[in-house]
Design a protein around this motif. Structure first.
Motif, PDB file in Angstrom:
ATOM      1  N   ASP A 105      66.965  61.603  78.507  1.00  0.00           N
ATOM      2  CA  ASP A 105      66.851  60.249  77.976  1.00  0.00           C
ATOM      3  C   ASP A 105      66.025  60.206  76.690  1.00  0.00           C
ATOM      4  O   ASP A 105      66.305  59.420  75.792  1.00  0.00           O
ATOM      5  CB  ASP A 105      66.217  59.328  79.022  1.00  0.00           C
ATOM      6  N   PHE A 106      64.986  61.044  76.638  1.00  0.00           N
ATOM      7  CA  PHE A 106      64.106  61.070  75.472  1.00  0.00           C
ATOM      8  C   PHE A 106      63.676  62.504  75.158  1.00  0.00           C
ATOM      9  O   PHE A 106      63.473  63.317  76.067  1.00  0.00           O
ATOM     10  CB  PHE A 106      62.830  60.253  75.724  1.00  0.00           C
ATOM     11  N   LEU A 107      63.510  62.774  73.870  1.00  0.00           N
ATOM     12  CA  LEU A 107      62.818  63.973  73.413  1.00  0.00           C
ATOM     13  C   LEU A 107      61.424  63.532  72.997  1.00  0.00           C
ATOM     14  O   LEU A 107      61.266  62.645  72.158  1.00  0.00           O
ATOM     15  CB  LEU A 107      63.545  64.606  72.232  1.00  0.00           C
ATOM     16  N   GLN A 108      60.413  64.154  73.592  1.00  0.00           N
ATOM     17  CA  GLN A 108      59.037  63.754  73.306  1.00  0.00           C
ATOM     18  C   GLN A 108      58.392  64.665  72.276  1.00  0.00           C
ATOM     19  O   GLN A 108      58.436  65.895  72.378  1.00  0.00           O
ATOM     20  CB  GLN A 108      58.196  63.773  74.589  1.00  0.00           C
ATOM     21  N   ASP A 109      57.763  64.069  71.289  1.00  0.00           N
ATOM     22  CA  ASP A 109      56.932  64.763  70.304  1.00  0.00           C
ATOM     23  C   ASP A 109      57.582  66.020  69.727  1.00  0.00           C
ATOM     24  O   ASP A 109      57.035  67.119  69.835  1.00  0.00           O
ATOM     25  CB  ASP A 109      55.580  65.119  70.926  1.00  0.00           C
ATOM     26  N   PRO A 110      58.741  65.878  69.091  1.00  0.00           N
ATOM     27  CA  PRO A 110      59.381  67.052  68.480  1.00  0.00           C
ATOM     28  C   PRO A 110      58.535  67.667  67.379  1.00  0.00           C
ATOM     29  O   PRO A 110      58.753  68.820  66.990  1.00  0.00           O
ATOM     30  CB  PRO A 110      60.694  66.483  67.921  1.00  0.00           C
ATOM     31  N   GLN A 111      57.561  66.916  66.887  1.00  0.00           N
ATOM     32  CA  GLN A 111      56.714  67.393  65.799  1.00  0.00           C
ATOM     33  C   GLN A 111      55.474  68.142  66.271  1.00  0.00           C
ATOM     34  O   GLN A 111      54.725  68.686  65.460  1.00  0.00           O
ATOM     35  CB  GLN A 111      56.267  66.205  64.944  1.00  0.00           C
ATOM     36  N   SER A 147      53.947  60.283  71.374  1.00  0.00           N
ATOM     37  CA  SER A 147      52.729  59.976  72.108  1.00  0.00           C
ATOM     38  C   SER A 147      51.556  59.790  71.146  1.00  0.00           C
ATOM     39  O   SER A 147      51.352  60.583  70.223  1.00  0.00           O
ATOM     40  CB  SER A 147      52.412  61.116  73.093  1.00  0.00           C
ATOM     41  N   LEU A 148      50.764  58.740  71.387  1.00  0.00           N
ATOM     42  CA  LEU A 148      49.578  58.487  70.574  1.00  0.00           C
ATOM     43  C   LEU A 148      48.358  59.243  71.077  1.00  0.00           C
ATOM     44  O   LEU A 148      47.262  59.077  70.528  1.00  0.00           O
ATOM     45  CB  LEU A 148      49.268  56.983  70.559  1.00  0.00           C
ATOM     46  N   ASN A 149      48.523  60.075  72.086  1.00  0.00           N
ATOM     47  CA  ASN A 149      47.387  60.782  72.672  1.00  0.00           C
ATOM     48  C   ASN A 149      46.648  61.651  71.669  1.00  0.00           C
ATOM     49  O   ASN A 149      45.460  61.941  71.828  1.00  0.00           O
ATOM     50  CB  ASN A 149      47.846  61.628  73.857  1.00  0.00           C
ATOM     51  N   PHE A 150      47.327  62.073  70.609  1.00  0.00           N
ATOM     52  CA  PHE A 150      46.699  62.943  69.612  1.00  0.00           C
ATOM     53  C   PHE A 150      45.544  62.243  68.889  1.00  0.00           C
ATOM     54  O   PHE A 150      44.691  62.902  68.284  1.00  0.00           O
ATOM     55  CB  PHE A 150      47.741  63.402  68.583  1.00  0.00           C
ATOM     56  N   ILE A 151      45.488  60.912  68.957  1.00  0.00           N
ATOM     57  CA  ILE A 151      44.431  60.165  68.270  1.00  0.00           C
ATOM     58  C   ILE A 151      43.047  60.560  68.769  1.00  0.00           C
ATOM     59  O   ILE A 151      42.060  60.513  68.023  1.00  0.00           O
ATOM     60  CB  ILE A 151      44.673  58.648  68.438  1.00  0.00           C
ATOM     61  N   GLU A 161      49.700  64.738  61.661  1.00  0.00           N
ATOM     62  CA  GLU A 161      50.524  64.270  62.785  1.00  0.00           C
ATOM     63  C   GLU A 161      51.169  62.930  62.453  1.00  0.00           C
ATOM     64  O   GLU A 161      52.353  62.718  62.738  1.00  0.00           O
ATOM     65  CB  GLU A 161      49.669  64.152  64.054  1.00  0.00           C
ATOM     66  N   ILE A 162      50.408  62.043  61.856  1.00  0.00           N
ATOM     67  CA  ILE A 162      50.970  60.749  61.461  1.00  0.00           C
ATOM     68  C   ILE A 162      52.082  60.946  60.440  1.00  0.00           C
ATOM     69  O   ILE A 162      53.139  60.301  60.522  1.00  0.00           O
ATOM     70  CB  ILE A 162      49.862  59.838  60.889  1.00  0.00           C
ATOM     71  N   GLY A 163      51.886  61.845  59.484  1.00  0.00           N
ATOM     72  CA  GLY A 163      52.911  62.114  58.482  1.00  0.00           C
ATOM     73  C   GLY A 163      54.189  62.644  59.095  1.00  0.00           C
ATOM     74  O   GLY A 163      55.293  62.232  58.711  1.00  0.00           O
ATOM     75  N   TYR A 180      59.999  55.235  71.225  1.00  0.00           N
ATOM     76  CA  TYR A 180      58.887  54.691  72.007  1.00  0.00           C
ATOM     77  C   TYR A 180      57.627  55.309  71.445  1.00  0.00           C
ATOM     78  O   TYR A 180      57.472  56.536  71.414  1.00  0.00           O
ATOM     79  CB  TYR A 180      59.038  55.043  73.487  1.00  0.00           C
ATOM     80  N   LEU A 181      56.707  54.466  70.960  1.00  0.00           N
ATOM     81  CA  LEU A 181      55.471  54.926  70.332  1.00  0.00           C
ATOM     82  C   LEU A 181      54.299  54.258  71.033  1.00  0.00           C
ATOM     83  O   LEU A 181      54.056  53.069  70.867  1.00  0.00           O
ATOM     84  CB  LEU A 181      55.493  54.582  68.840  1.00  0.00           C
ATOM     85  N   ASN A 182      53.592  55.049  71.844  1.00  0.00           N
ATOM     86  CA  ASN A 182      52.496  54.502  72.640  1.00  0.00           C
ATOM     87  C   ASN A 182      51.753  55.681  73.266  1.00  0.00           C
ATOM     88  O   ASN A 182      52.176  56.833  73.139  1.00  0.00           O
ATOM     89  CB  ASN A 182      53.035  53.571  73.724  1.00  0.00           C
ATOM     90  N   PHE A 183      50.663  55.395  73.956  1.00  0.00           N
ATOM     91  CA  PHE A 183      49.994  56.432  74.729  1.00  0.00           C
ATOM     92  C   PHE A 183      50.830  56.783  75.954  1.00  0.00           C
ATOM     93  O   PHE A 183      51.469  55.908  76.550  1.00  0.00           O
ATOM     94  CB  PHE A 183      48.619  55.947  75.206  1.00  0.00           C
ATOM     95  N   ILE A 184      50.844  58.047  76.304  1.00  0.00           N
ATOM     96  CA  ILE A 184      51.257  58.442  77.645  1.00  0.00           C
ATOM     97  C   ILE A 184      49.954  58.518  78.423  1.00  0.00           C
ATOM     98  O   ILE A 184      49.155  59.437  78.238  1.00  0.00           O
ATOM     99  CB  ILE A 184      52.010  59.781  77.638  1.00  0.00           C
ATOM    100  N   ILE A 185      49.732  57.535  79.258  1.00  0.00           N
ATOM    101  CA  ILE A 185      48.390  57.268  79.774  1.00  0.00           C
ATOM    102  C   ILE A 185      47.921  58.347  80.756  1.00  0.00           C
ATOM    103  O   ILE A 185      48.560  58.618  81.767  1.00  0.00           O
ATOM    104  CB  ILE A 185      48.361  55.891  80.456  1.00  0.00           C
ATOM    105  N   LYS A 186      46.771  58.936  80.390  1.00  0.00           N
ATOM    106  CA  LYS A 186      46.095  59.903  81.260  1.00  0.00           C
ATOM    107  C   LYS A 186      44.756  59.340  81.737  1.00  0.00           C
ATOM    108  O   LYS A 186      44.325  59.607  82.855  1.00  0.00           O
ATOM    109  CB  LYS A 186      45.861  61.213  80.517  1.00  0.00           C
TER     110      LYS A 186
END
Length: 241
Positions: A105-111, A147-151, A161-163, A180-186
């Motif tokens: 359904d989704f590819l996460q963080d290809p970068q 995922s915004l977790n890198f912040i 990462e933002i670039g 989908y741009l958000n935290f994957i909540i841990k």
């Protein structure tokens, strides 16, 4: 709003905090694909855990460690047990495998650089996505999760990462790919109000449609997957009434 919540030691605390904001959690489990025996054992453990905690909605994040002849079928069959299937990207071979060969359904963080450090090019970022992969994603209706977790990680790493994410957001916009741009909540501090989320999204190269899409896509994806399992569904363009 639907959010992805990783199952870990903070699970119960995070659930309480999400309820305060009226967020609906999709419980995220993880599996690493290595060999058949390991996959079978780990999947059964996840299914047992799922049966024990009985979440309403579930997602599975797949990390690709080894590709075998059976890997495509293994990944596609996971859709029978979870509401959303996510392939963890990063390596070029993983990005291509998930987008070209599977029905995730989704590819996460290809970068991301979790598996291998990336060197950017002079005129563009090494973001893990190109026009060919975007065509695969569009054809298969596979979205991108960023995922915004890198912040909360290395501060010197954040601008790059933002670039890279912005470059992939432009690809997604050009090819009409869901994002989908958000935290994957841990942890509880990654649970943000809608206003806080909107403020964070403002630092990225997002159109208004992409912002709206990001807030609603998990809900829409689950509903679409549920429809595909019914007898009324023929293909994405044809649904019997």
């Amino acid at each position: 709003m639907f959010v992805l919540l990783e199952y870990n030691e903070n699970y119960l605390e995070n659930i309480k905090e999400l309820k305060k904001l009226d967020y609906i959690p999709i419980i995220l489990f993880k599996i690493v694909l290595n060999n058949k025996n390991q996959i079978k054992e780990d999947l059964q453990k996840l299914l047992d855990l799922k049966a024990k905690i009985k979440p309403k909605y579930t997602a599975l994040q797949i990390t690709l460690e080894k590709i075998e002849n059976s890997t495509i079928g293994t990944v596609n069959n996971m859709k029978n047990n979870f509401d959303i299937i996510i392939g963890l990207g990063g390596l070029n071979k993983a990005n291509r495998f998930f987008l070209e060969s599977t029905q995730i359904d989704f590819l996460q963080d290809p970068q991301n650089t979790l598996f291998f450090s990336k060197i950017d090019f002079i005129h563009h970022f090494n973001s893990g996505i190109n026009h060919i992969l975007c065509n695969f994603a569009k054809e298969k209706e596979t979205g991108f999760i960023f995922s915004l977790n890198f912040i909360y990680g290395n501060k010197t790493y954040i601008p790059k990462e933002i670039g890279r994410i912005n470059q992939n957001l432009r690809f997604a916009r050009k090819y009409n790919i869901d994002i989908y741009l958000n935290f994957i909540i841990k942890y509880p501090n990654q649970i943000k109000s809608l206003k806080e989320i909107e403020n964070m999204l403002s630092i990225f190269d997002l159109s208004n449609d992409q912002k709206k899409n990001s807030l609603n896509i998990l809900d829409l994806k689950i509903k679409n997957n549920e429809m595909k399992k019914t007898k009324k569904f023929i293909c994405s363009e044809i649904i019997l009434k």
